[in-house]
Motif scaffolding. Structure first.
Motif, mmCIF file in Angstrom:
data_model
loop_
_atom_site.group_PDB
_atom_site.id
_atom_site.type_symbol
_atom_site.label_atom_id
_atom_site.label_comp_id
_atom_site.label_asym_id
_atom_site.label_seq_id
_atom_site.Cartn_x
_atom_site.Cartn_y
_atom_site.Cartn_z
ATOM 1 N N VAL A 195 0.839 -1.185 0.000
ATOM 2 C CA VAL A 195 0.000 0.000 0.000
ATOM 3 C C VAL A 195 0.882 1.246 0.000
ATOM 4 C CG1 VAL A 195 -1.731 1.328 1.263
ATOM 5 C CG2 VAL A 195 -1.886 -1.169 1.183
ATOM 6 N N ALA A 196 0.616 2.164 -0.916
ATOM 7 C CA ALA A 196 1.373 3.411 -1.011
ATOM 8 C C ALA A 196 0.671 4.487 -0.183
ATOM 9 C CB ALA A 196 1.503 3.853 -2.461
ATOM 10 N N VAL A 197 1.148 4.703 1.031
ATOM 11 C CA VAL A 197 0.604 5.747 1.899
ATOM 12 C C VAL A 197 1.261 7.066 1.530
ATOM 13 C CG1 VAL A 197 0.386 6.556 4.285
ATOM 14 C CG2 VAL A 197 0.157 4.111 3.765
ATOM 15 N N VAL A 198 0.452 8.118 1.352
ATOM 16 C CA VAL A 198 1.020 9.414 0.981
ATOM 17 C C VAL A 198 1.074 10.379 2.158
ATOM 18 C CG1 VAL A 198 0.384 9.184 -1.430
ATOM 19 C CG2 VAL A 198 -1.204 10.276 0.132
ATOM 20 N N GLN A 199 0.228 10.184 3.169
ATOM 21 C CA GLN A 199 0.363 10.979 4.388
ATOM 22 C C GLN A 199 -0.409 10.325 5.513
ATOM 23 O OE1 GLN A 199 -1.647 14.783 4.949
ATOM 24 N NE2 GLN A 199 -2.790 14.502 3.051
ATOM 25 N N ILE A 200 -0.033 10.691 6.748
ATOM 26 C CA ILE A 200 -0.715 10.210 7.947
ATOM 27 C C ILE A 200 -0.651 11.319 8.976
ATOM 28 C CG2 ILE A 200 1.386 9.104 8.858
ATOM 29 C CD1 ILE A 200 -0.472 6.874 9.971
ATOM 30 N N HIS A 201 -1.748 11.499 9.727
ATOM 31 C CA HIS A 201 -1.745 12.591 10.693
ATOM 32 C C HIS A 201 -2.850 12.405 11.734
ATOM 33 C CE1 HIS A 201 -5.345 14.557 8.941
ATOM 34 N NE2 HIS A 201 -4.855 14.178 7.783
ATOM 35 N N PRO A 202 -2.715 13.074 12.887
ATOM 36 C CA PRO A 202 -3.818 13.103 13.849
ATOM 37 C C PRO A 202 -4.979 13.893 13.267
ATOM 38 C CG PRO A 202 -1.741 13.803 14.859
ATOM 39 C CD PRO A 202 -1.520 13.787 13.380
ATOM 40 N N GLU A 203 -6.191 13.511 13.656
ATOM 41 C CA GLU A 203 -7.385 14.213 13.186
ATOM 42 C C GLU A 203 -8.008 15.022 14.333
ATOM 43 O OE1 GLU A 203 -9.864 15.279 11.465
ATOM 44 O OE2 GLU A 203 -9.117 14.927 9.429
ATOM 45 N N TYR A 204 -9.261 15.425 14.145
ATOM 46 C CA TYR A 204 -9.890 16.385 15.048
ATOM 47 C C TYR A 204 -10.351 15.760 16.363
ATOM 48 C CZ TYR A 204 -12.883 20.197 16.628
ATOM 49 O OH TYR A 204 -13.461 21.204 17.363
ATOM 50 N N ALA A 205 -11.080 14.640 16.282
ATOM 51 C CA ALA A 205 -11.697 14.076 17.484
ATOM 52 C C ALA A 205 -10.671 13.361 18.361
ATOM 53 C CB ALA A 205 -12.808 13.105 17.091
ATOM 54 N N ALA A 251 -21.370 9.858 20.643
ATOM 55 C CA ALA A 251 -22.429 10.752 20.190
ATOM 56 C C ALA A 251 -22.027 12.219 20.248
ATOM 57 C CB ALA A 251 -23.693 10.520 21.021
ATOM 58 N N ASP A 252 -21.075 12.558 21.120
ATOM 59 C CA ASP A 252 -20.731 13.960 21.328
ATOM 60 C C ASP A 252 -19.471 14.394 20.587
ATOM 61 O OD1 ASP A 252 -19.009 12.440 22.811
ATOM 62 O OD2 ASP A 252 -19.150 13.643 24.644
ATOM 63 N N ALA A 253 -18.955 13.575 19.677
ATOM 64 C CA ALA A 253 -17.728 13.915 18.949
ATOM 65 C C ALA A 253 -17.972 13.798 17.455
ATOM 66 C CB ALA A 253 -16.582 12.991 19.364
ATOM 67 N N VAL A 254 -17.118 14.463 16.671
ATOM 68 C CA VAL A 254 -17.232 14.318 15.213
ATOM 69 C C VAL A 254 -16.933 12.870 14.832
ATOM 70 C CG1 VAL A 254 -16.588 16.709 14.832
ATOM 71 C CG2 VAL A 254 -14.823 14.957 14.783
ATOM 72 N N GLY A 255 -17.487 12.433 13.719
ATOM 73 C CA GLY A 255 -17.338 11.041 13.330
ATOM 74 C C GLY A 255 -16.245 10.825 12.311
ATOM 75 N N ASN A 256 -16.151 9.580 11.851
ATOM 76 C CA ASN A 256 -15.170 9.201 10.837
ATOM 77 C C ASN A 256 -15.780 9.340 9.447
ATOM 78 O OD1 ASN A 256 -12.973 8.342 12.551
ATOM 79 N ND2 ASN A 256 -14.211 6.544 13.079
ATOM 80 N N GLY A 257 -15.196 10.218 8.647
ATOM 81 C CA GLY A 257 -15.614 10.316 7.262
ATOM 82 C C GLY A 257 -14.983 9.213 6.426
ATOM 83 N N GLY A 258 -15.532 9.037 5.251
ATOM 84 C CA GLY A 258 -14.960 8.137 4.254
ATOM 85 C C GLY A 258 -14.877 8.886 2.938
#
Length: 468
Positions: A195-205, A251-258
């Motif tokens: 798998v060619a990963v181009v970036q990885i980072h912490p998100e908001y929640a 329920a009180d946090a942003v969710g995971n987008g796709g």
């Protein structure tokens, strides 16, 4: 495009399997997990010992069609075309995608295709439907490149509750420090799996992370998403953690987008392609065909949500002013628009210009989501669709209803029931995928809506948290 399993095709698959067994991709392979993604977006599997791979490739592995009617809690609904106890299918590995799983020593993975016992592709098989849509575009000299963003939340321990595995601030370097060994192992395991990963980072929640992979043809992009999530889960388990890809972890946090990125390319010659999302005289440099492809997707977004945001929990995430794309509008780099146009840096736009579909989430079956996006884009091409005026500089939720109406900005469905109704009313879905597919999707979606009738957001999030 998937071929029917006649004598010649079975012989070809047998020869391919013989080559894999004679020169395995890793030492000491014991078993191969064959996966498909069901209507509810859950990756299901059957596995075979590595020394049985040749038989599996030629003759398949038996499985019931009932999985088309599974809900996310493993209960089963009945519809006209799916859900009964009768019948059987054959599950065949896609050997050119077979890879060893570095995080699961002794195991390899391959996506699978489902066939009838007579050797025809199963008409509700998601991978086959996506391949057919890509093939229809290819017949016109067109190719789509696609990629999924992968968001997930990491929890300490293996309990049913969610306890964030890192406590640093959103997008903060602290989170990488807290989880550096874990993230290193995720990257190494993905690299070992090709798998060619181009970036990885912490998100908001809290506890939320994201990685992006290189774009590829639609089938490969969907396969890669399944592989990436399989690897992340396995690495998480080995670190004593649990990974959730749910659209709403709490329920009180942003969710995971796709989020789905896709661009339309014209094949000019073997090995030479031109990105139709750049270099033209349409909006922000789109070509006219690129604009029509985008316009088709925008027009059909309400119906597409039944496939791209397919869970009750999806509509806890899909709310205004949360960068989830709750309004059917588009704009240049507008992260509140359901369809964001991404140009990329000046000097690189002939390669980087693409569409981002922001309203899809982690519960989606990636094959079905992409198949529907391609069908909608193709409909836009056939009709010569034109995009409305873009919304570039404002959150659509901040406009009053009259101004949104004047600008043609519609709120997307706010519940799974609304999305299913839009899906069934859209003639493109039935024309593209057939009665069996549309009716099965509808009965499964209504089954999930009934499952959570009267539930609180907290109960919905808890029941969905570890399913995707």
């Amino acid at each position: 495009m998937v071929q029917a399993l006649d004598e010649t095709e079975r012989a070809r698959r047998r020869e391919d399997a013989l080559a894999v067994v004679a020169d395995p991709p890793a030492d000491d392979l014991t078993a191969v997990a064959l996966t498909w993604v069901d209507t509810s977006g859950i990756t299901r599997t059957k596995a075979v010992p590595f020394n049985r791979l040749i038989d599996a490739a030629e003759w398949g592995v038996g499985m019931s069609p009932v999985f088309d009617a599974f809900l996310l809690d493993d209960s089963i609904v009945s519809g006209e075309y799916a859900g009964g106890p009768s019948g059987d299918l054959r599950l065949h590995p896609v050997l050119d995608r077979l890879v060893p799983l570095a995080a699961m020593p002794g195991w390899a993975w391959a996506p699978a295709e489902r066939f009838t016992q007579e050797g025809a592709p199963h008409p509700i098989d998601a991978r086959w439907l996506l391949g057919r849509e890509a093939g229809l575009l290819a017949a016109e000299g067109l190719r789509v490149l696609a990629a999924f963003e992968v968001e997930w939340a990491v929890s300490k321990g293996d309990g049913e509750d969610f306890s964030p595995a890192c406590n640093g601030p959103a997008y903060g370097m602290t989170r990488i420090g807290e989880l550096s060994d874990y993230l290193r192992d995720v990257l190494l395991a993905l690299e070992a799996s090709g798998v060619a990963v181009v970036q990885i980072h912490p998100e908001y929640a809290a506890g939320q992370l994201e990685l992006s992979v290189a774009c590829d043809d639609p089938l490969s992009a969907a396969d890669t998403l399944v592989l990436v999530r399989t690897v992340i889960r396995a690495v998480s388990f080995r670190h004593g953690l649990a990974a959730s890809f749910s659209p709403k972890v709490t329920a009180d946090a942003v969710g995971n987008g796709g989020h789905v990125h896709l661009s339309l390319w014209r094949e000019e010659a073997p090995g030479k392609r031109v990105n139709l999302m750049a270099g033209g005289d349409g909006p922000f440099g789109m070509t006219r065909r690129g604009e029509s492809f985008a316009a088709g997707i925008l027009e059909h977004l309400p119906a597409l949500l039944a496939l791209g945001a397919p869970a009750v929990a999806s509509y806890l995430r899909l709310v205004p002013s949360h960068w989830a794309g709750a309004f059917a509008c588009w704009g240049l780099e507008n992260r509140e628009a359901a369809l964001r146009f991404v140009q990329g840096p000046a000097g690189f736009r002939a390669v980087s210009s693409n569409l981002e579909v922001k309203c899809f989430d982690g519960a989606a079956n990636p094959y079905l989501a992409l198949a529907a996006l391609l069908a909608a884009g193709r409909a836009g091409l056939e009709s010569g669709g034109v995009l409305p005026e873009p919304l570039n500089d404002v959150d659509p939720a901040l406009l009053d209803a009259d101004e949104r109406a004047a600008r043609g900005i519609r709120p997307l469905p706010s519940s799974l029931e609304e999305a299913v109704a839009a899906f069934e009313k859209d003639p493109l879905m039935r024309a593209s995928f057939g009665d069996a597919f549309v009716d099965t999707v509808a009965v499964v979606r209504r089954g999930e809506a009934a499952l959570f009738e009267g539930s609180t957001p907290e109960e919905i999030a808890a029941a969905t948290r570890w399913r995707h």
